[in-house]
Design a protein around this motif. Structure first.
Motif, mmCIF file in Angstrom:
data_model
loop_
_atom_site.group_PDB
_atom_site.id
_atom_site.type_symbol
_atom_site.label_atom_id
_atom_site.label_comp_id
_atom_site.label_asym_id
_atom_site.label_seq_id
_atom_site.Cartn_x
_atom_site.Cartn_y
_atom_site.Cartn_z
ATOM 1 N N ALA A 107 33.933 33.499 42.422
ATOM 2 C CA ALA A 107 34.675 33.599 41.160
ATOM 3 C C ALA A 107 35.388 34.944 41.122
ATOM 4 C CB ALA A 107 33.721 33.460 39.980
ATOM 5 N N LEU A 108 36.628 34.934 40.663
ATOM 6 C CA LEU A 108 37.435 36.148 40.669
ATOM 7 C C LEU A 108 37.975 36.442 39.282
ATOM 8 C CD1 LEU A 108 38.681 34.205 43.362
ATOM 9 C CD2 LEU A 108 38.903 36.578 44.084
ATOM 10 N N ASP A 109 37.950 37.717 38.928
ATOM 11 C CA ASP A 109 38.670 38.174 37.739
ATOM 12 C C ASP A 109 40.166 38.101 38.047
ATOM 13 O OD1 ASP A 109 39.142 39.417 35.238
ATOM 14 O OD2 ASP A 109 39.379 41.333 36.267
ATOM 15 N N THR A 113 34.507 27.455 47.618
ATOM 16 C CA THR A 113 35.219 27.024 46.411
ATOM 17 C C THR A 113 35.637 28.258 45.626
ATOM 18 O OG1 THR A 113 33.950 24.977 46.289
ATOM 19 C CG2 THR A 113 35.049 25.696 44.272
ATOM 20 N N LEU A 114 36.868 28.281 45.120
ATOM 21 C CA LEU A 114 37.391 29.445 44.405
ATOM 22 C C LEU A 114 37.530 29.147 42.919
ATOM 23 C CD1 LEU A 114 40.169 30.578 46.917
ATOM 24 C CD2 LEU A 114 37.868 31.523 46.659
ATOM 25 N N ALA A 115 37.143 30.117 42.106
ATOM 26 C CA ALA A 115 37.246 29.973 40.651
ATOM 27 C C ALA A 115 37.831 31.248 40.066
ATOM 28 C CB ALA A 115 35.883 29.687 40.037
ATOM 29 N N PHE A 148 30.788 37.035 42.536
ATOM 30 C CA PHE A 148 31.835 37.349 41.559
ATOM 31 C C PHE A 148 32.556 38.604 42.001
ATOM 32 C CE2 PHE A 148 33.483 39.517 37.801
ATOM 33 C CZ PHE A 148 34.270 38.505 37.252
ATOM 34 N N VAL A 149 33.895 38.558 41.958
ATOM 35 C CA VAL A 149 34.726 39.688 42.369
ATOM 36 C C VAL A 149 35.426 40.242 41.141
ATOM 37 C CG1 VAL A 149 36.531 40.482 43.934
ATOM 38 C CG2 VAL A 149 35.080 38.547 44.589
ATOM 39 N N GLY A 150 35.169 41.517 40.822
ATOM 40 C CA GLY A 150 35.798 42.165 39.675
ATOM 41 C C GLY A 150 36.022 43.628 39.942
ATOM 42 N N ASP A 151 36.479 44.350 38.903
ATOM 43 C CA ASP A 151 36.815 45.757 39.112
ATOM 44 C C ASP A 151 35.625 46.693 38.951
ATOM 45 O OD1 ASP A 151 36.381 45.929 36.414
ATOM 46 O OD2 ASP A 151 38.486 46.155 35.873
ATOM 47 N N GLY A 152 34.450 46.174 38.629
ATOM 48 C CA GLY A 152 33.254 47.006 38.580
ATOM 49 C C GLY A 152 33.073 47.782 37.303
ATOM 50 N N ILE A 153 33.995 47.639 36.347
ATOM 51 C CA ILE A 153 33.872 48.389 35.085
ATOM 52 C C ILE A 153 33.795 47.399 33.924
ATOM 53 C CG2 ILE A 153 34.958 50.130 33.620
ATOM 54 C CD1 ILE A 153 36.342 51.152 36.200
ATOM 55 N N ASN A 154 34.946 46.724 33.590
ATOM 56 C CA ASN A 154 34.898 45.735 32.486
ATOM 57 C C ASN A 154 34.053 44.537 32.875
ATOM 58 O OD1 ASN A 154 37.154 47.146 33.031
ATOM 59 N ND2 ASN A 154 38.607 45.745 32.178
ATOM 60 N N ASP A 155 33.912 44.302 34.171
ATOM 61 C CA ASP A 155 33.220 43.104 34.624
ATOM 62 C C ASP A 155 31.753 43.360 34.959
ATOM 63 O OD1 ASP A 155 35.596 41.476 34.546
ATOM 64 O OD2 ASP A 155 36.255 42.531 36.332
ATOM 65 N N ALA A 156 31.191 44.468 34.476
ATOM 66 C CA ALA A 156 29.813 44.814 34.823
ATOM 67 C C ALA A 156 28.810 43.707 34.493
ATOM 68 C CB ALA A 156 29.416 46.123 34.136
ATOM 69 N N PRO A 157 28.870 43.079 33.290
ATOM 70 C CA PRO A 157 27.904 41.996 33.008
ATOM 71 C C PRO A 157 28.024 40.836 33.999
ATOM 72 C CG PRO A 157 28.972 42.731 30.986
ATOM 73 C CD PRO A 157 29.722 43.364 32.110
ATOM 74 N N ALA A 158 29.255 40.475 34.345
ATOM 75 C CA ALA A 158 29.459 39.363 35.278
ATOM 76 C C ALA A 158 28.997 39.736 36.679
ATOM 77 C CB ALA A 158 30.938 38.968 35.295
ATOM 78 N N LEU A 159 29.274 40.971 37.098
ATOM 79 C CA LEU A 159 28.824 41.423 38.416
ATOM 80 C C LEU A 159 27.306 41.403 38.511
ATOM 81 C CD1 LEU A 159 31.263 44.427 38.924
ATOM 82 C CD2 LEU A 159 31.139 42.415 40.385
#
Length: 824
Positions: free
Chosen positions: A498-500, A644-646, A693-704
């Motif tokens: 899953a990607l931001d 699979t990509l989301a 899950f791929v995110g920027d590590g700041i806003n996406d901390a809960p998802a990471l």
């Protein structure tokens, strides 16, 4: 509740993989130790504890596996009297891992002995400096590397000396078996008894000299009831040697016809095992090449401006706030911000990106990177262990010392393996004595010794950690940091990624994509006037338009912002109106042919902005958040891997779906808050299984944190993202494909190693016990068993080293080699 502490220490005395379980057992039995994981390849233990560290060291000593120690000297300023000495000693002795301190008032120095891995000279010096006694470690350039070189040289000398002693023994005994004429010559010249005495003298010198290490470590482990590989060698060679001594000096005590000597077996076994360890040490030394390259990137000195002069200072003495001069072609010594000067800096050692980055005033620079053709002056912002390079090295070390879930099972097997082998060897001897043909005793001895020697579990213990060391090291060279060891195993199991959207799939900032004009207006002129008007606005879209305009903009008069609609301004005598289609409708501007094309772009996720000049429609400016370069390529590669990509994003559904259709993303969840991303991830996990899950590590901390594997897109200057399992040093999404590929190849390499190690022992222990004897009278020689055992470990390490040659399947995707950096 006491604060939990974590440390990594080096362990001595571990001879084989079965030692891992014993060390872990001793640590976990210590009161206050919460967890302990031991890595056989690196000879380190990761410990989480709330106990006294001295108790941990005592437990290791009692178990026979003491911590490795190092002694360093600190030069200290501010020592004026004996009370200073006492205070400094108390400060140092209170530091974790310090076992002995001696402070010398006359030389204003302290000699400190500490457990390796728990602390380091720079940390001890910092502790004293903060206490009011400025300290600095004595230069020990390359001390650790030199220590390893000396250790390797000593092992090589011992192996060569052992081979020189064993060769005559082998020739005297085995030469006669292979060449009957040689046997007759020995018998007629020096005599059989004299030959035995010569073999006895040489074998004794070999076992007391180079072979002493096996007895010094193996016999105590036997007495503790925790035998290791050294115990197997000690039992095997000791049995062959003692039997030969009886055959030489008291043959009458042995059954008729069994007084044969096996000095050559004991001697050759020791030589081959030493040779195997030498080859293994050389190969294992190459597994840590990535860390050595990283650590070697930082220069030893820097040109610092102090007290009105410029002077070269050791890196250890640079403090935050120092102003440093960097000449063209030099490495940046520490992290800092540019004060003046412009240049291009090669940051490939951090980000993996080969293209140098332009640097000007106020831009950050990272220690270890290479300055280009310009001169820079920087102000140090992070030094010592706080620099990005130090953090990268620390993360790689943590990953290399990590224990994968698969290794836990291996350790459990090897813990019981050596005692089981001793039991099998005893059963082998008994079986040969009962059922073997005459003379049964020497045959039983040969079979029992072969079982002991061939069954060393070293290959089992090295199978996983060596692959981890090489794989994570190569990943670091490619800009991928595995912060947690189990992520290396889990990532290759990921069924869905899953990607931001913003900042991950896209650049994260709007850019002017297209200018479509009408009514005969010139594109460049419209953009010049629009950029001038938008320069007065702080809206992100306005910034994108201004950024696309020329460097020199005309003056603006009568600027006014129309909330929610756009803006109005006078530019060079022209009335300029910029905003949405609603603004144009309200002011009676006919958009004509601009509207249909703009609506199509809006359906594709872009934002159309209209420009009217002097009451007439002039242009439609299309602004969008561009897809990052390499993103389509990365997603195609991930699809080819069967993933699979989301997309999980807070953006509106229309924009998100348009982007997903363009990139071929399978599932879209849009218009969710950070908490909603967690729910979306849980649903994807339920549907597909293991999720990254791929995110920027700041806003996406809960998802990471909620994902099975969190992958943070790094910026190259913020690597300490605590919620992520994997950190990509650059913003290029192709790093995700590289990370998955490295994970898959490393795990495949581990499975190959484990298959070889377990298959080797499963097949050859019965052969060593004599399973082939009924089929042609074949019985494995103990010397051949020793050679096979040594080669098994070397095979495992050599196979792991193949991971150093990993090349990314996507050209240009952070394929940075630190070999280039080492030459720069």
């Amino acid at each position: 509740m006491a604060e939990l502490l974590h440390t990594q220490i080096r362990i001595t005395g571990m001879g084989c993989a079965s030692c891992v379980g014993r060390v872990e057992g001793a640590l976990r039995a210590t009161t206050g130790v919460c967890s302990a994981e031991v890595n056989f390849a690196t000879k380190t233990a990761d410990i989480t504890y709330e106990a006294s560290f001295e108790e941990i060291l005592d437990a290791l000593n009692t178990a026979g596996y003491p911590s490795a120690t190092r002694q360093i000297r600190l030069d200290i300023d501010g020592i004026t009297c004996a009370s200073c000495v006492n205070r400094i000693e108390r400060i140092l002795q209170a530091s974790p891992g310090v076992s002995d301190v001696a402070v010398n008032l006359a030389t204003k120095s302290a000699t400190v002995t500490y457990a390796e891995g728990v602390t380091e000279a720079a940390m001890l010096a910092k502790t004293l400096t903060e206490a009011g006694y400025p300290a600095r470690p004595e230069a020990e350039d390359g001390a650790d590397h030199n220590c390893k070189i000396d250790e390797f040289a000593e092992m090589r000398r011992a192996t060569v000396f052992a081979a020189m002693l064993a060769l005559p023994v082998f020739v005297l005994e085995m030469g006669g078996h292979m060449i009957p004429a040689f046997h007759h010559w020995v018998h007629s010249t020096i005599g059989l008894q004299a030959s035995y005495l010569i073999q006895f003298a040489l074998a004794s010198a070999l076992l007391v000299g180079p072979g002493r290490v096996f007895y010094a470590k193996g016999i105590p482990s036997l007495l503790r009831g925790a035998p290791d590989m050294n115990a197997l060698v000690a039992l095997g060679t000791g049995a062959a040697y003692l039997y030969s001594v009886l055959a030489t000096f008291a043959p009458q005590v042995l059954p008729q016809g069994t007084a044969n000597v096996y000095f050559e077996a004991a001697a050759v076994i020791v030589v081959l095992i030493l040779l195997g360890r030498l080859m293994e040490a050389r190969a294992k030394g190459r597994t840590g090449a990535a860390i050595r390259k990283l650590a070697g990137l930082q220069p030893k000195t820097a040109r610092v401006e102090r007290d009105g002069t410029t002077q070269d200072q050791p890196i250890a003495e640079i403090i935050v706030g120092d102003i440093i001069q960097i000449r063209p072609g030099e490495r940046v010594p520490v992290d800092g911000n540019v004060l003046d000067g412009t240049s291009y800096v090669d940051e490939s050692m951090i980000t993996g990106e080969p293209i140098p980055i332009g640097k000007a005033k106020n831009d950050p620079v990272v220690g270890g990177t290479v300055n280009g053709t310009g001169a820079l002056r920087i102000r140090a912002t992070h030094v010592g262990s706080d620099t990005v390079l130090a953090q990268v090295v620390r993360l790689v070390e943590q990953a290399q010392g990590a224990k994968l879930p698969i290794q836990t099972l291996v350790d459990r097997i090897t813990y019981y393996f050596v005692p089981a082998v001793i039991g099998v060897a005893l059963l082998t001897v008994v079986a040969w004595l009962i059922f073997g043909p005459a003379p049964a005793l020497p045959l039983a001895l040969v079979a029992g010794v072969s079982v002991l020697i061939i069954a060393c579990p070293c290959a089992m213990g090295l199978a996983t950690p060596t692959s981890i060391m090489v794989g994570t090291g190569r990943a670091a060279e490619l800009g991928v940091l595995f912060r947690k060891g189990d992520a290396l195993q889990q990532l290759q199991q990921a069924k869905v990624i899953a990607l931001d959207k913003t900042g991950t799939l896209t650049l994260g900032r709007p850019e002017l994509e297209e200018v479509a004009t009408t009514n005969g207006f010139d594109c460049a002129e419209v953009l010049r006037l629009a950029a001038a008007a938008e320069a007065r606005s702080e809206h992100p879209i306005a910034t994108a338009i201004t950024r696309a305009g020329p460097d020199i903009l005309p003056d603006v008069k009568e600027f006014s912002s129309l909330t929610g609609l756009g803006l109005r301004a006078q530019v060079e005598g022209h009335s300029v109106l910029i905003g949405s289609d609603r603004l144009m409708v309200q002011t009676g501007i006919d958009l004509g042919s601009l509207r249909p094309d703009a609506q199509i772009r809006a359906a594709q996720g872009a934002t159309p902005i209209y420009v009217a000049i002097d009451g007439q429609a002039a242009a439609a400016l299309t602004v969008s958040d561009p897809i990052k370069p390499g993103t389509p390529e990365a997603l195609t590669r991930l699809h080819e891997m069967g993933v699979t990509l989301a997309m999980v994003t807070g953006d509106n559904a229309q924009t998100a779906q348009a982007l997903a259709d363009k990139l071929g993303i399978d599932h879209v969840t849009a218009e969710v808050l950070p908490e909603g991303k967690v729910d979306a991830i849980e649903k994807l996990q339920t549907r597909f299984g293991t999720l990254a899950f791929v995110g920027d590590g700041i806003n996406d901390a809960p998802a990471l944190a909620r994902a099975d594997i969190g992958v943070a897109i790094g910026t190259g200057t913020d690597v300490a993202i605590e919620t992520a399992d994997v950190v990509l040093m650059s913003g290029d999404l192709r790093g995700v494909a590289n990370a998955v590929e490295i994970s898959q190849r490393t795990m495949r390499n581990i499975r190959q190693n484990l298959g070889w190690a377990f298959g080797y022992n499963t097949l050859l222990i019965p052969v060593a016990a004599g399973a082939l004897y009924p089929f042609g009278g074949y019985l494995l020689s103990p010397a051949l068993a020793a050679g096979a055992m040594a080669l098994s470990s070397v095979f495992v390490v050599s196979n792991a080293l193949r991971l150093r040659r990993i090349r990314t399947s996507i050209p240009g995707a952070s394929d940075n080699s630190l070999r280039r950096e080492a030459v720069a």
